[in-house]
Motif scaffolding. Structure first.
Motif, PDB file in Angstrom:
ATOM      1  N   ILE A 124      11.585 -30.353   0.305  1.00 34.90           N
ATOM      2  CA  ILE A 124      10.968 -29.505  -0.725  1.00 34.90           C
ATOM      3  C   ILE A 124       9.763 -28.744  -0.183  1.00 34.90           C
ATOM      4  O   ILE A 124       9.251 -27.858  -0.838  1.00 34.90           O
ATOM      5  CB  ILE A 124      10.632 -30.273  -2.023  1.00 34.90           C
ATOM      6  N   ARG A 175       5.125 -44.211   1.632  1.00 32.02           N
ATOM      7  CA  ARG A 175       4.151 -44.829   2.532  1.00 32.02           C
ATOM      8  C   ARG A 175       3.386 -45.983   1.888  1.00 32.02           C
ATOM      9  O   ARG A 175       3.238 -47.035   2.478  1.00 32.02           O
ATOM     10  CB  ARG A 175       3.186 -43.732   3.000  1.00 32.02           C
ATOM     11  N   THR A 176       2.914 -45.745   0.658  1.00 30.32           N
ATOM     12  CA  THR A 176       2.027 -46.732   0.028  1.00 30.32           C
ATOM     13  C   THR A 176       2.848 -47.643  -0.886  1.00 30.32           C
ATOM     14  O   THR A 176       3.415 -47.191  -1.890  1.00 30.32           O
ATOM     15  CB  THR A 176       0.927 -46.000  -0.773  1.00 30.32           C
ATOM     16  N   ALA A 206       6.380 -40.707  -3.336  1.00 35.78           N
ATOM     17  CA  ALA A 206       6.139 -41.366  -4.629  1.00 35.78           C
ATOM     18  C   ALA A 206       5.061 -40.601  -5.396  1.00 35.78           C
ATOM     19  O   ALA A 206       4.375 -41.164  -6.240  1.00 35.78           O
ATOM     20  CB  ALA A 206       5.725 -42.816  -4.394  1.00 35.78           C
ATOM     21  N   SER A 232       5.998 -34.778  -7.312  1.00 38.55           N
ATOM     22  CA  SER A 232       7.314 -34.145  -7.144  1.00 38.55           C
ATOM     23  C   SER A 232       8.416 -35.191  -7.085  1.00 38.55           C
ATOM     24  O   SER A 232       9.487 -35.001  -7.671  1.00 38.55           O
ATOM     25  CB  SER A 232       7.357 -33.307  -5.866  1.00 38.55           C
TER      26      SER A 232
HETATM   27  N1  NAP Z   1       9.679 -26.499  -3.319  1.00 39.43           N
HETATM   28  C1  NAP Z   1       9.022 -26.692  -4.448  1.00 39.43           C
HETATM   29  O1  NAP Z   1       9.341 -26.107  -5.489  1.00 39.43           O
HETATM   30  C2  NAP Z   1       7.883 -27.667  -4.496  1.00 39.43           C
HETATM   31  C3  NAP Z   1       7.378 -28.090  -5.734  1.00 39.43           C
HETATM   32  C4  NAP Z   1       6.333 -28.999  -5.754  1.00 39.43           C
HETATM   33  C5  NAP Z   1       5.793 -29.470  -4.573  1.00 39.43           C
HETATM   34  N2  NAP Z   1       6.300 -29.028  -3.381  1.00 39.43           N
HETATM   35  C6  NAP Z   1       5.771 -29.552  -2.112  1.00 39.43           C
HETATM   36  O2  NAP Z   1       6.067 -30.956  -2.112  1.00 39.43           O
HETATM   37  C7  NAP Z   1       5.072 -31.691  -1.411  1.00 39.43           C
HETATM   38  C8  NAP Z   1       4.627 -32.875  -2.261  1.00 39.43           C
HETATM   39  O3  NAP Z   1       4.023 -32.419  -3.455  1.00 39.43           O
HETATM   40  P1  NAP Z   1       3.491 -33.426  -4.593  1.00 39.43           P
HETATM   41  O4  NAP Z   1       2.956 -32.582  -5.671  1.00 39.43           O
HETATM   42  O5  NAP Z   1       4.510 -34.467  -4.915  1.00 39.43           O
HETATM   43  O6  NAP Z   1       2.264 -34.135  -3.840  1.00 39.43           O
HETATM   44  P2  NAP Z   1       1.607 -35.547  -4.125  1.00 39.43           P
HETATM   45  O7  NAP Z   1       1.719 -35.944  -5.552  1.00 39.43           O
HETATM   46  O8  NAP Z   1       0.252 -35.483  -3.495  1.00 39.43           O
HETATM   47  O9  NAP Z   1       2.508 -36.579  -3.270  1.00 39.43           O
HETATM   48  C9  NAP Z   1       2.558 -36.491  -1.879  1.00 39.43           C
HETATM   49  C10 NAP Z   1       3.470 -37.583  -1.336  1.00 39.43           C
HETATM   50  O10 NAP Z   1       3.523 -37.401   0.089  1.00 39.43           O
HETATM   51  C11 NAP Z   1       3.219 -38.644   0.731  1.00 39.43           C
HETATM   52  N3  NAP Z   1       2.570 -38.398   2.014  1.00 39.43           N
HETATM   53  C12 NAP Z   1       1.583 -37.506   2.285  1.00 39.43           C
HETATM   54  N4  NAP Z   1       1.241 -37.556   3.593  1.00 39.43           N
HETATM   55  C13 NAP Z   1       2.020 -38.531   4.151  1.00 39.43           C
HETATM   56  C14 NAP Z   1       2.142 -39.055   5.453  1.00 39.43           C
HETATM   57  N5  NAP Z   1       1.385 -38.598   6.467  1.00 39.43           N
HETATM   58  N6  NAP Z   1       3.061 -40.018   5.666  1.00 39.43           N
HETATM   59  C15 NAP Z   1       3.836 -40.482   4.657  1.00 39.43           C
HETATM   60  N7  NAP Z   1       3.776 -40.019   3.388  1.00 39.43           N
HETATM   61  C16 NAP Z   1       2.868 -39.060   3.143  1.00 39.43           C
HETATM   62  C17 NAP Z   1       2.293 -39.346  -0.244  1.00 39.43           C
HETATM   63  O11 NAP Z   1       2.271 -40.709   0.059  1.00 39.43           O
HETATM   64  P3  NAP Z   1       1.048 -41.659  -0.406  1.00 39.43           P
HETATM   65  O12 NAP Z   1       1.305 -41.901  -1.865  1.00 39.43           O
HETATM   66  O13 NAP Z   1       1.198 -42.846   0.427  1.00 39.43           O
HETATM   67  O14 NAP Z   1      -0.218 -40.890  -0.167  1.00 39.43           O
HETATM   68  C18 NAP Z   1       2.965 -39.001  -1.577  1.00 39.43           C
HETATM   69  O15 NAP Z   1       4.058 -39.865  -1.820  1.00 39.43           O
HETATM   70  C19 NAP Z   1       3.975 -30.667  -1.091  1.00 39.43           C
HETATM   71  O16 NAP Z   1       4.147 -30.270   0.248  1.00 39.43           O
HETATM   72  C20 NAP Z   1       4.256 -29.485  -2.012  1.00 39.43           C
HETATM   73  O17 NAP Z   1       3.863 -28.250  -1.461  1.00 39.43           O
HETATM   74  C21 NAP Z   1       7.334 -28.150  -3.324  1.00 39.43           C
END
Ligand code: NAP
Length: 272
Positions: free
Chosen positions: A214, A153-154, A130, A133
């Motif tokens: 991703i 999770r949240t 949530a 991304s």
């Molecule tokens: N391939 C690509 O082009 C691309 C592009 C962008 C990002 N990414 C990757 O995508 C991932 C997410 O990026 P984002 O920018 O969306 O990050 P973000 O805004 O910080 O969101 C992270 C999400 O992961 C959840 N999460 C983190 N640790 C967790 C755990 N231990 N158990 C359950 N849920 C967990 C968080 O849940 P909570 O809300 O509960 O904390 C939140 O929903 C990163 O690894 C990033 O490197 C890849």
């Protein structure tokens, strides 16, 4: 390429940016097409000052990354409707009249990565996460006509995003009860250094013919490894990274991006 007085400058602003793969991807594309353009990383803590400086210096285009994707909206002259819906911009085009146009190519990257394996219209997709991304991917899936279920999770965050996306949501411990055409992990679970983690029980992966992660470091996450063993088709995080960059490249140059070259440059950087 020899940098000259006439070379057009592009770049990425964010903090941190030293690890970014975008310079490798875009410079390989510029070089392949013989374009007089260069792409560099600008570490920037203040988004407003960074884009004012880039405008003053005649920079032609920027990628925008963490932590500026949301607050940058306040400093652009026009915003693409999807970026406005998502509430985040990852690409800036500096136009000839010096106006700055903001768009979001993350959703385009995710849709194009999925489209290689799945026609999205009317398909049911379980989206994990949530965060930023998940929000971009969620709006993109709806744009393509898919039906969404969110899990994260949240509870307060998943509920708020599901309200925005007008979709169903479930708790993470209910994943095993879901059957869908595809599953996407848009959380950071499985990313280095906590590589041996997955939010999905291996024995429920058979409920999802296509599984996309991703996370791209590592390239094969535990989720994808277990999905492959369960007979699912898998899509790794490099595809979304590549195609969001391809859409940026095309917005900046007006030319078809050399996708194979950009993919090879990313693969080389990631697997080295
Ligand atoms: N391939 C690509 O082009 C691309 C592009 C962008 C990002 N990414 C990757 O995508 C991932 C997410 O990026 P984002 O920018 O969306 O990050 P973000 O805004 O910080 O969101 C992270 C999400 O992961 C959840 N999460 C983190 N640790 C967790 C755990 N231990 N158990 C359950 N849920 C967990 C968080 O849940 P909570 O809300 O509960 O904390 C939140 O929903 C990163 O690894 C990033 O490197 C890849």
């Amino acid at each position: 390429m020899q940098i000259k007085g006439s070379t057009e400058v592009y770049g990425i602003i964010g903090n941190p940016v030293a690890h970014s793969l975008s310079p490798i991807m875009h410079n390989s594309g510029f070089e392949a097409l013989g374009l007089n353009k260069v792409y560099v990383a600008f570490p920037a803590t203040n988004a407003e000052k960074a884009i004012a400086g880039c405008r003053a210096l005649g920079v032609h285009g920027l990628s925008v990354t963490i932590p500026h994707k949301e607050k940058i909206l306040a400093f652009v002259d026009s915003i693409d409707p999807m970026a406005e819906k998502i509430g985040a911009v990852n690409t800036l085009v500096f136009q000839e009249d010096k106006k700055i146009h903001g768009l979001n190519t993350d959703w385009i990257g995710a849709n194009r990565a999925l489209a290689e394996k799945l026609e999205l219209r009317d398909k049911r997709i379980l989206l994990l996460g949530a965060g930023g991304s998940a929000r971009a991917i969620g709006f993109g899936l709806l744009e393509a006509g898919a039906r969404l279920i969110l899990a994260s999770r949240t509870e307060s965050k998943v509920k708020a995003l599901a309200e925005k996306l007008k979709c169903e949501w479930i708790h993470l411990d209910e994943i095993e009860t879901v059957e869908a055409d595809g599953l996407i992990n848009a959380t950071s679970v499985g990313m280095k250094p906590i590589e041996n983690a997955s939010l999905v029980q291996a024995n429920s992966l058979k409920n999802f013919p296509i599984v996309m992660d991703i996370v791209y470091a590592p390239l094969e996450t535990r989720l994808l490894r277990e999905a492959k063993s369960a007979g699912c088709e898998i899509i790794n995080g490099l595809s979304m990274l590549l195609y969001q960059g391809v859409a940026q490249f095309e917005a900046w140059t007006g030319q078809d991006a050399p996708v194979e070259v950009m993919h090879a440059a990313l693969m080389k950087a990631i697997t080295k």
